[in-house]
Each structure stands twice: as C-alpha cells, then as structure tokens.
Design an enzyme around this catalytic site. Sequence first.
Site, short mmCIF file in Angstrom:
data_model
loop_
_atom_site.label_atom_id
_atom_site.label_comp_id
_atom_site.label_asym_id
_atom_site.label_seq_id
_atom_site.Cartn_x
_atom_site.Cartn_y
_atom_site.Cartn_z
N GLY B 127 0.83 -1.21 0.00
CA GLY B 127 0.00 0.00 0.00
C GLY B 127 0.85 1.25 0.00
N THR B 161 -1.90 -4.27 -5.95
CA THR B 161 -1.89 -5.52 -6.70
C THR B 161 -2.30 -6.69 -5.82
OG1 THR B 161 -0.20 -4.70 -8.19
CG2 THR B 161 -0.43 -7.09 -8.06
N GLU B 244 13.42 -4.30 -4.83
CA GLU B 244 12.48 -4.58 -5.91
C GLU B 244 13.19 -4.50 -7.26
OE1 GLU B 244 9.32 -1.70 -6.10
OE2 GLU B 244 8.16 -2.85 -7.55
N ASN B 382 9.68 4.46 -16.44
CA ASN B 382 10.92 4.59 -17.21
C ASN B 382 11.38 6.04 -17.32
OD1 ASN B 382 10.69 1.86 -17.38
ND2 ASN B 382 10.91 1.75 -19.61
N GLU B 383 10.45 6.98 -17.23
CA GLU B 383 10.85 8.39 -17.25
C GLU B 383 11.57 8.73 -15.95
OE1 GLU B 383 7.61 7.40 -18.12
OE2 GLU B 383 8.36 7.39 -20.17
C1 LIG Z 1 -0.65 -2.76 -12.99
C2 LIG Z 1 -0.09 -1.91 -11.89
C3 LIG Z 1 0.17 -2.47 -10.65
C4 LIG Z 1 0.63 -1.69 -9.59
N1 LIG Z 1 0.80 -2.27 -8.34
C5 LIG Z 1 1.08 -1.46 -7.28
C6 LIG Z 1 1.07 -1.98 -5.92
O1 LIG Z 1 0.83 -3.18 -5.70
N2 LIG Z 1 1.29 -1.13 -4.90
C7 LIG Z 1 1.56 0.19 -5.10
O2 LIG Z 1 1.77 0.90 -4.13
N3 LIG Z 1 1.58 0.73 -6.35
C8 LIG Z 1 1.35 -0.07 -7.44
N4 LIG Z 1 1.32 0.46 -8.72
C9 LIG Z 1 1.46 1.93 -8.88
C10 LIG Z 1 2.69 2.35 -9.64
O3 LIG Z 1 3.80 2.30 -8.84
C11 LIG Z 1 2.40 3.77 -10.21
O4 LIG Z 1 1.51 3.58 -11.29
C12 LIG Z 1 3.63 4.47 -10.67
O5 LIG Z 1 4.36 4.90 -9.57
C13 LIG Z 1 3.31 5.70 -11.55
O6 LIG Z 1 2.40 6.54 -10.92
P1 LIG Z 1 1.09 7.07 -11.66
O7 LIG Z 1 0.44 5.90 -12.29
O8 LIG Z 1 0.32 7.85 -10.70
O9 LIG Z 1 1.63 8.00 -12.83
P2 LIG Z 1 2.16 9.51 -12.66
O10 LIG Z 1 3.15 9.56 -11.59
O11 LIG Z 1 1.01 10.43 -12.63
O12 LIG Z 1 2.94 9.67 -14.03
C14 LIG Z 1 2.30 9.95 -15.28
C15 LIG Z 1 3.37 10.12 -16.33
O13 LIG Z 1 4.20 11.23 -16.01
C16 LIG Z 1 5.54 10.83 -16.00
N5 LIG Z 1 6.29 11.62 -15.02
C17 LIG Z 1 5.98 11.81 -13.72
N6 LIG Z 1 6.91 12.58 -13.14
C18 LIG Z 1 7.83 12.87 -14.09
C19 LIG Z 1 9.03 13.65 -14.12
N7 LIG Z 1 9.47 14.27 -13.03
N8 LIG Z 1 9.72 13.74 -15.27
C20 LIG Z 1 9.26 13.11 -16.39
N9 LIG Z 1 8.14 12.39 -16.42
C21 LIG Z 1 7.43 12.26 -15.29
C22 LIG Z 1 5.50 9.37 -15.66
O14 LIG Z 1 6.67 8.69 -16.05
C23 LIG Z 1 4.30 8.92 -16.44
O15 LIG Z 1 4.66 8.72 -17.76
C24 LIG Z 1 0.89 -0.31 -9.80
C25 LIG Z 1 0.64 0.24 -11.07
C26 LIG Z 1 0.16 -0.53 -12.11
C27 LIG Z 1 -0.10 0.11 -13.44
#
Ligand SMILES: Cc1cc2nc3c(=O)[nH]c(=O)nc-3n(C[C@H](O)[C@H](O)[C@H](O)COP(=O)(O)OP(=O)(O)OC[C@H]3O[C@@H](n4cnc5c(N)ncnc54)[C@H](O)[C@@H]3O)c2cc1C
Lengths: 383, 396
Positions: B127, B161, B244, B382-383
Amino acid sequence: MDFDLTEDQRLLKDSVDRLIQDNYGDFEKRKTHQADSRGYSPKLWAQYAELGLLGLPFSEEQGGFGGSAVDTMNVMETFGRGLVLEPYLATVVLGGGFLRFGGSAAQQAALIPGIVDGSTTLAFAQIEAQSRYDLFDVATTARRVGSSWLLNGAKSLVLHGDSADHLIVSARTAGSRRDRDGISLFVVPAKAAGVSRRGYATQDDLRAAEIAFDSVLLPQDALLGEPGAGLPLMERVVDAALAALCAEAVGAMGALHELTLDYLKQRKQFNTTIGSFQAVQHRAADMLVALEQARSMAMYAAMMAEHPDAATRRPAIAAAKALINRSAELIGKEAIQLHGGIAMTMEYKAGHYFKRLTMLGSQFGETDQHLRLVAERGLTEAA
Amino acid sequence: MELRHTPEEIAFRDGLRKTFREKIPAEIRQKVSEGRHLSRDEIAASHRILHAEGLATPNWPVEWGGKDWTPVQRYLYVEEVQFNAVPMPLSFNVAMVGPVIANFGSQQQKEKFLPATASLDIWWAQGFSEPGAGSDLASLKTSAKREGDHYVVNGQKTWTTLGQYADWIFLLVRTDPAAKKQQGISFLLVDMKTPGITVRPIITIDGAHEVNEVFFDDVKVPVENLVGEENKGWDYAKFLLSNERTNIARIGFSKEKLELVKARAKETPSGEGMLWDDADFRRRIAIAEIELKALEITQMRMVAAQRHRASDKPDPTSSILKIKGSEIQQMTTELMMTVAGPFAAASPEHSHNAPPVGPDWAEAVAPQFFNYRKVSIYGGSNEIQRNIIAKAFLGL
Ligand SMILES: Cc1cc2nc3c(=O)[nH]c(=O)nc-3n(C[C@H](O)[C@H](O)[C@H](O)COP(=O)(O)OP(=O)(O)OC[C@H]3O[C@@H](n4cnc5c(N)ncnc54)[C@H](O)[C@@H]3O)c2cc1C
C-alpha cells in the site's frame, strides 16, 4: 491542390460529428450500445440511414448519394474519434464495395436499397485458419453442381459476421490453395441451410464470427463478379477498406492525443503538472508529428482508394497503412505511458483507443505486409 | 574476463531447473508461460512448494530462512524461476515486506511475521501509491494519528496488486503532517480484517482483476505494528524499492518468451511454409535476442561488480536494467502478437465450452500485450529512471 472540404462535405461532417458526440461522447453510452445482442445500436444504425451515411458511396442510380472516398474518410474519422461499434466498415465499405465494383445490376438492385435504408447488413467472410493476411490463400471451395454452386469450408474472424444478413464469401472454384487465379466471390444469405455461425467479441469490443459452410447450395446468380477472377476485385474492395481504416485510425489517434494533452495539463506530481516536464513535452510533440504524418497519408489513401489501376493504387494504399500503423503504435503506446496507471484501467477511455488502434493495425495486414508491397512495387507519382 | 559460468554454478542452476520442473505443477507453469492470470490458489500452491523446498526466500537473512548464496547464485535463481515459467514467490512477501521486517523490525515483529510471511500463511499487499501520489510517492496523504496505543489511519491507497487476496497490507502513512515531505512518513503493518477497510476492484484493460483501491476510514492499528522508528518510513521504503529493482530486468522471463515465440512461429502456417520462414519476422526476433543478450551481460556485470562496490557510489545500472528490461519484455509480447496474427483479435466467451478461435493459446496474447504496458509504468516509471540516470549519475 486543394485540401478544403466542399460546402456539402462540411455540412455532412458537422452533422455526423454531432450525432457521434451525442451518442458516444459519454463513454457509458457506448457500453449500452455494446450490450445489445448485435454488439451495437440498431437505433443508431437507423439514424445513420436517415442521415444518408449508409448510402454515401453508392451512385444516385443505385439509390445512393454519390459520395466519394473523401466523404467516407470524413465519416470514418469521426467514427474513429467515437470508437463507434456499428458495422459501417463491414456493411457499407466492404459489402457495399463488392456490390459497387463487382455486383451485377440484379445483385445491386436486390441488396443496395436495403443497405441504404438500414435494413440489410453485410459481412466479408475471408480469413481462414491458414490464410493469415493473404487474400488469395483460399481453401474454401465452391463446386458447380448442375446450375447451382455447392459451398464448403470455414471462415474465421468474420467482422460483424454474427449479425450480418448476407455474407460475401471468397471460395476457390479452380486451382489450388495459394493460386492467385481461380477464386470467386459469392453472396450467401447468412441463414441459408448449411451455414453455421458462432459469434464472439473481439479485443476491441467489436463482434466477429467463426462461420462454417457445410454443403451450402447456392443459386447460379449467387456468384459475384467473374468466376475465377475474385482476387483483383477483393484487392480493390480491401484497398477501399484500408483507406477507410486509415481515416478511422486518424480519428482515434487525434482523440487519444487530445485526451493525453488534457491529462498532462491537469495531472500534478512533484507540485507541478506533468506536462511541464520537458521530457514529457517532447514526447507529446512527437505524437503530434506522428499524427500529422498519419493524417496526410489518410488523405493520400482517400485520393488513391478508387484509382482503377491496381499497379498505382495498391502500393499507395499499402504505404498509407504502413505509415498509419507506425503512427498508431507510437501514439497508442505513448498515450498509455504518459498517462501512467490510469490509462491501464477499463474505466478510462485511453486504453480503449489503444486497443482499437492495436487491432486496426493488423486488419488486412500488419506493417510488414504493407512495407513489403511498397518495397516490391515502389510508389508511383499520383496522376 | 570470463563470461561462462563455473561448473559449480552450472550444476547449481541445473539442480534448480530440475526441482522447478519436477515440483511445480505443469498446468501452473503452462498458464504462466501462456501469460494467463493465476488464481489465488495457484499462486499460493506454487509459493508453498518453493517454500517447502527452501526456495521461497533465498535472499533473506539465513537465520530467517535465507540462503548463503553468492550474487551469481542469486541471479541464477531468479533467472531460472522465470525461465521455467515458475511464478515468482509472492514479491510483496519475499522481496518487499520480509526484508524490511528482517532489517528494521522489532524481535517481536520478526517472530510474529517472518515465518508466516515466508510460508504465505500471511498474504501481503503493498500500500504505497495513492491517487495523488504515483511517481511523486513522497507526496502521499494517507494519515496515521497516534491516539494512545493506536494509530488511526485515514485515506486511500490505489493500484494495490492482488489486494483482494491480502491478509495484511504494509502502508506508507503520514505521521507528521508538519514535517517536510519525506520526513513525516512511517511504515505500518495493517491487518486487512480491521474494521474501516474497504477494497474495491480496478479492472485493467486486459479485463483482469489484478489491482484494487483500498480505503481506510478510521482504521485502528496497534502501535506495535509500526516498523522501526516513527517518521523514518521513507528510509525503509527506499531500502524496499532497491530490493524490488534487483530482479526488475526479468531476463529469464524474456528468454522464456522468446523461446515460445520461436516454437510457435515454427508451428504457425504463413505463406508457403511457416511463419518461422518469414525473413522479416526472423529479423524482428533477432533484434530482440540481441538486445536481450546485451542486457544479460549487463546484468552479469552488475552482479559481478557487487563484490567490490563502494555502496554509496551512485549506480545507474539498476535504472538501465529497468528501462531495457521492461522494453524487451514488451517487445516479446509484441512478437507474440504477430505470431497470433489475425487470431489475436478474438476474445471469445468461455461459457459453453466453445472451441478456441485459432490456436488455443491465441486468446491470451493480446491481453498480455495490453497488460504489459504496465512494466514501463510501475516500479518507478521509465521516465523516472531516466531522471535518476541523468541527475544522480550523469550530473546533469
Ligand atoms: C498494474 C499496476 C500495478 C501496480 N501495483 C502497485 C502496488 O501493488 N502497490 C503500489 O503501491 N503501487 C502499485 N502500482 C502503482 C505504480 O507504482 C504507479 O503507477 C507508478 O508509480 C506511476 O504513478 P502514476 O500511475 O500515478 O503515474 P504519474 O506519476 O502520474 O505519471 C504519469 C506520467 O508522467 C511521468 N512523469 C511523472 N513525473 C515525471 C518527471 N518528473 N519527469 C518526467 N516524467 C514524469 C511518468 O513517467 C508517467 O509517464 C501499480 C501500477 C500498475 C499500473
């Protein structure tokens, strides 16, 4: 050179845009259409008929409105934006294309009025277990028996084949499985004895069917076009369909790009909008470059789609689809990536555009197939 | 310089391979190989078999069931699990919360949680992420207020997840709202049965229920469930995330997938022969194989360097592994899309024992392609990895 729409084209485009916005703009409505047993909205289909969309490509003598491939492009682009589910490609572009380019006067008179008024739907039954993307790879056979035809074989992934009233079926009347000659086309009522269908959903929420033909007895006049000369006809119709798919893709890519831009302007991380990061900006800019390249090629495809000379037309259409596939891949993947997790959810629209664009990329050939055709034949100057 | 493994290492690897193939049910490995989602019971069964073999928690401290393995052996283990399509033991338990408790937990917490975490008698969920805190994890808002011998937790986690199966969840929560971002965060262990917790499914674009939203409404958590010190949770989270990332390259996964792409291409009719005869397609496979070979050697260089690395030196390798590893995984799912060809489009219902559309594996191909877009988003997008390389290593 003129890329402007005529007054009539603009008026039609505006009303199609409005209709699709009203019926697909709210994504929940799409779910309702999808839940219909046909997998789309029969009510909307009737509205398309009222608006004249279903008769668009047919000549006025045929009961249509004499539209061009540019009109089809406009409609398909709007359908792409809306992720429309109705079987326009299957019925009007593919089915209608076979009737326009290959149908006898009697066949046209029998089927076109029903298409135009919305009471008849069609599907193109072509893919087989082994055929992949080769139109000429046909194992299904049609044998002459007295003055009839006996059809045997199985077709796969027939787009909207589960609900279509008539099927246009490619079958071999001579030669062996991969001969370019000896293929014929038949109009087969979907409810004919010996036809069995199994419908299912596709990954992009459309419908398709597995269809078996077990000694289906067809009258002589079920044959569409010249016997044995089905391939050039199929290529012509499929090129029209590819041009339509290119336009649909541009609509979907445009909408997906806008959706992504909106999100980049709203979503905040690190106390600022993610669209303020230059790394993200460049990617959004690259998406626009890919989109505009695709738009140009969709126009090229529309202008070349009805070119009667196959040697000029086919590489042009293949070039358009190859470029559009690459743009669709880039825009689809970048849209998901730049949204982050939200775009991975069924509830959000971006993923649905991505899925449609992915599937569209392999309709009538993946990028490699189209590149090969361009590499072999070369692009000729548009005349 | 020597690329080849020693005979001992090869014997070690072959021993693992034999165990995995003999002990893990073939149906489970087949499902993993085909990219289908496993049920709760299948994940648990496989995890418990590994645990019984002493192979669920090799990276833990030896006194808690870990192995005294070399870095090379640890690497071979991960690769071999993946190459044999064995489900990784539940990473939330094994790679995340287990090592955190083992390193920072109290003796009481270790005794209470570690054995049950290793055996999967407790199923953990992670979480961390919140709707407003993704890449910027430190902006998380879920709060834990100390009241007597309890914390009261309020807020929302998301993307959790397999949270629908979880018995416990480890949380990052804000315990000091006044402190600067990273400094007011604590690491809490929470029983999912505690009143006030609601789990709601999120369906992903492949139609699967893999992630969830988890809501916390005045959830009372005993203070003894705080790991380490209050307001030091960010340090533990960083430790966790660095664990991780060590198997993030997933080289074994991509190797297995490429083998499968080739095997299926050899059975897929195309033109006069098989898809395998298609030179354009073979080129695409070759490109993926070359990238993967390079990454494998990069990974091995990293493993070898672990022996003599000054640990405080910034190291871009794990970000390189994450970026390239995720891209290659995605490439393998794309190659599989081409193998499936037109049949990738079908999404048949399973209600009435209908025969498959095309080959029976085809229906799982597009869902996996869609689902694998996630690997470049999670685990630090990846960003974010590129930012890390640029800032921490390149000095830009
Ligand atoms: C299938 C799946 C399973 C997951 N499981 C878990 C889990 O079990 N527990 C948990 O805690 N989390 C989990 N996650 C969450 C995951 O870690 C987040 O999705 C991830 O950290 C990205 O956050 P966001 O989706 O809010 O995207 P955002 O942070 O909003 O990012 C959106 C876009 O902006 C880009 N971006 C953001 N900041 C920057 C920057 N400074 N410079 C350039 N680009 C930037 C990102 O790379 C992305 O392309 C899961 C996600 C998925 C999709």
